[in-house]
Motif scaffolding. Structure first.
Motif, PDB file in Angstrom:
ATOM      1  N   UNK A 294       0.850  -1.179   0.000  1.00  0.00           N
ATOM      2  CA  UNK A 294       0.000   0.000   0.000  1.00  0.00           C
ATOM      3  C   UNK A 294       0.891   1.237   0.000  1.00  0.00           C
ATOM      4  N   UNK A 295       0.308   2.367  -0.349  1.00  0.00           N
ATOM      5  CA  UNK A 295       1.020   3.647  -0.323  1.00  0.00           C
ATOM      6  C   UNK A 295       0.312   4.548   0.677  1.00  0.00           C
ATOM      7  N   UNK A 296       1.084   5.102   1.597  1.00  0.00           N
ATOM      8  CA  UNK A 296       0.544   6.072   2.545  1.00  0.00           C
ATOM      9  C   UNK A 296       0.613   7.442   1.880  1.00  0.00           C
ATOM     10  N   UNK A 297      -0.521   7.939   1.437  1.00  0.00           N
ATOM     11  CA  UNK A 297      -0.554   9.205   0.714  1.00  0.00           C
ATOM     12  C   UNK A 297      -0.287  10.405   1.605  1.00  0.00           C
ATOM     13  N   UNK A 298      -0.226  10.197   2.914  1.00  0.00           N
ATOM     14  CA  UNK A 298       0.068  11.284   3.846  1.00  0.00           C
ATOM     15  C   UNK A 298       1.571  11.462   4.026  1.00  0.00           C
ATOM     16  N   UNK A 299       2.366  10.515   3.535  1.00  0.00           N
ATOM     17  CA  UNK A 299       3.819  10.621   3.640  1.00  0.00           C
ATOM     18  C   UNK A 299       4.391  10.931   2.255  1.00  0.00           C
TER      19      UNK A 299
ATOM     20  N   UNK B 201      -8.909  -3.199  -8.404  1.00  0.00           N
ATOM     21  CA  UNK B 201      -9.351  -1.809  -8.381  1.00  0.00           C
ATOM     22  C   UNK B 201      -8.434  -1.030  -7.454  1.00  0.00           C
ATOM     23  N   UNK B 202      -7.965   0.115  -7.903  1.00  0.00           N
ATOM     24  CA  UNK B 202      -7.166   1.008  -7.077  1.00  0.00           C
ATOM     25  C   UNK B 202      -8.124   1.790  -6.191  1.00  0.00           C
ATOM     26  N   UNK B 203      -7.892   1.715  -4.883  1.00  0.00           N
ATOM     27  CA  UNK B 203      -8.765   2.376  -3.903  1.00  0.00           C
ATOM     28  C   UNK B 203      -7.941   3.257  -2.986  1.00  0.00           C
ATOM     29  N   UNK B 204      -8.564   4.324  -2.507  1.00  0.00           N
ATOM     30  CA  UNK B 204      -7.966   5.165  -1.481  1.00  0.00           C
ATOM     31  C   UNK B 204      -8.890   5.095  -0.276  1.00  0.00           C
ATOM     32  N   UNK B 205      -8.357   4.578   0.820  1.00  0.00           N
ATOM     33  CA  UNK B 205      -9.119   4.468   2.057  1.00  0.00           C
ATOM     34  C   UNK B 205      -9.244   5.840   2.713  1.00  0.00           C
ATOM     35  N   UNK B 206     -10.177   5.980   3.606  1.00  0.00           N
ATOM     36  CA  UNK B 206     -10.403   7.250   4.300  1.00  0.00           C
ATOM     37  C   UNK B 206      -9.158   7.723   5.052  1.00  0.00           C
ATOM     38  N   UNK B 207      -8.304   6.796   5.476  1.00  0.00           N
ATOM     39  CA  UNK B 207      -7.089   7.166   6.212  1.00  0.00           C
ATOM     40  C   UNK B 207      -5.933   7.582   5.304  1.00  0.00           C
ATOM     41  N   UNK B 208      -6.153   7.616   3.970  1.00  0.00           N
ATOM     42  CA  UNK B 208      -5.107   8.045   3.042  1.00  0.00           C
ATOM     43  C   UNK B 208      -4.231   6.931   2.518  1.00  0.00           C
ATOM     44  N   UNK B 209      -4.632   5.708   2.700  1.00  0.00           N
ATOM     45  CA  UNK B 209      -3.884   4.566   2.182  1.00  0.00           C
ATOM     46  C   UNK B 209      -4.417   4.201   0.803  1.00  0.00           C
ATOM     47  N   UNK B 210      -3.512   4.145  -0.177  1.00  0.00           N
ATOM     48  CA  UNK B 210      -3.882   3.695  -1.523  1.00  0.00           C
ATOM     49  C   UNK B 210      -3.466   2.236  -1.646  1.00  0.00           C
ATOM     50  N   UNK B 211      -4.388   1.407  -2.152  1.00  0.00           N
ATOM     51  CA  UNK B 211      -4.098  -0.020  -2.280  1.00  0.00           C
ATOM     52  C   UNK B 211      -4.867  -0.594  -3.453  1.00  0.00           C
ATOM     53  N   UNK B 212      -4.446  -1.777  -3.874  1.00  0.00           N
ATOM     54  CA  UNK B 212      -5.172  -2.509  -4.898  1.00  0.00           C
ATOM     55  C   UNK B 212      -6.079  -3.510  -4.210  1.00  0.00           C
ATOM     56  N   UNK B 213      -7.339  -3.526  -4.605  1.00  0.00           N
ATOM     57  CA  UNK B 213      -8.301  -4.451  -4.018  1.00  0.00           C
ATOM     58  C   UNK B 213      -8.630  -5.536  -5.036  1.00  0.00           C
TER      59      UNK B 213
END
Length: 102
Positions: A2-7, A28-40
Motif C-alpha cells: 500500500x502507499x501512505x498518501x500522507x507521507x 481496483x485502485x482504492x484510497x481508504x479514508x485514512x489516506x492509504x492507496x491499495x489494490x483491491x
C-alpha cells in the motif's frame, strides 16, 4: 503493498504497488479514508457499506488488461499518470468518488 498518501511517495511507489500483484484477476485502485492507496482484489465484490467507507476508487482493471503486474510496473507513463491522479484526488477530491483513471 500500500502507499501512505500522507507521507512522501512517488511514481516509483506506484510502480511497486502495481508490481505487487499479478494480472490474473480483476483489481481496483482504492484510497481508504485514512489516506492509504491499495489494490483491491475484486474476486469478491465489495458491499455498499465498504464502498461508502472509501475516500475514492478508480475503475476496475479487468484481468489480462496489463494495468497491474510487472508489465504495468515498468510503464513509466502509466505510473506517472496514476501518481498524478492520486495527488489530484487526495486529500481533497477533484471530482466524484468513482474516478476514471485511464
Amino acid at each position: 503493498m500500500a502507499i501512505d498518501l500522507k507521507s512522501e511517495w512517488s511514481a516509483a511507489d506506484v510502480s511497486a504497488l502495481l508490481a505487487s500483484v499479478e494480472d490474473d484477476r480483476s483489481w481496483r485502485l482504492e484510497v481508504l479514508a485514512d489516506g492509504t492507496a491499495k489494490l483491491n482484489d475484486l474476486s469478491a465484490v465489495p458491499d455498499a457499506a465498504y464502498e461508502e467507507s472509501l475516500h475514492c476508487f478508480f475503475e476496475i482493471w479487468e484481468q489480462g488488461t496489463d494495468f497491474v503486474g510487472p508489465g504495468a510496473a515498468c510503464d513509466k507513463s502509466l505510473c506517472k499518470k496514476i501518481e498524478k491522479l492520486l495527488r489530484e484526488n487526495y486529500p481533497a477530491l477533484k471530482g466524484a468518488r468513482t474516478l476514471s483513471a485511464l
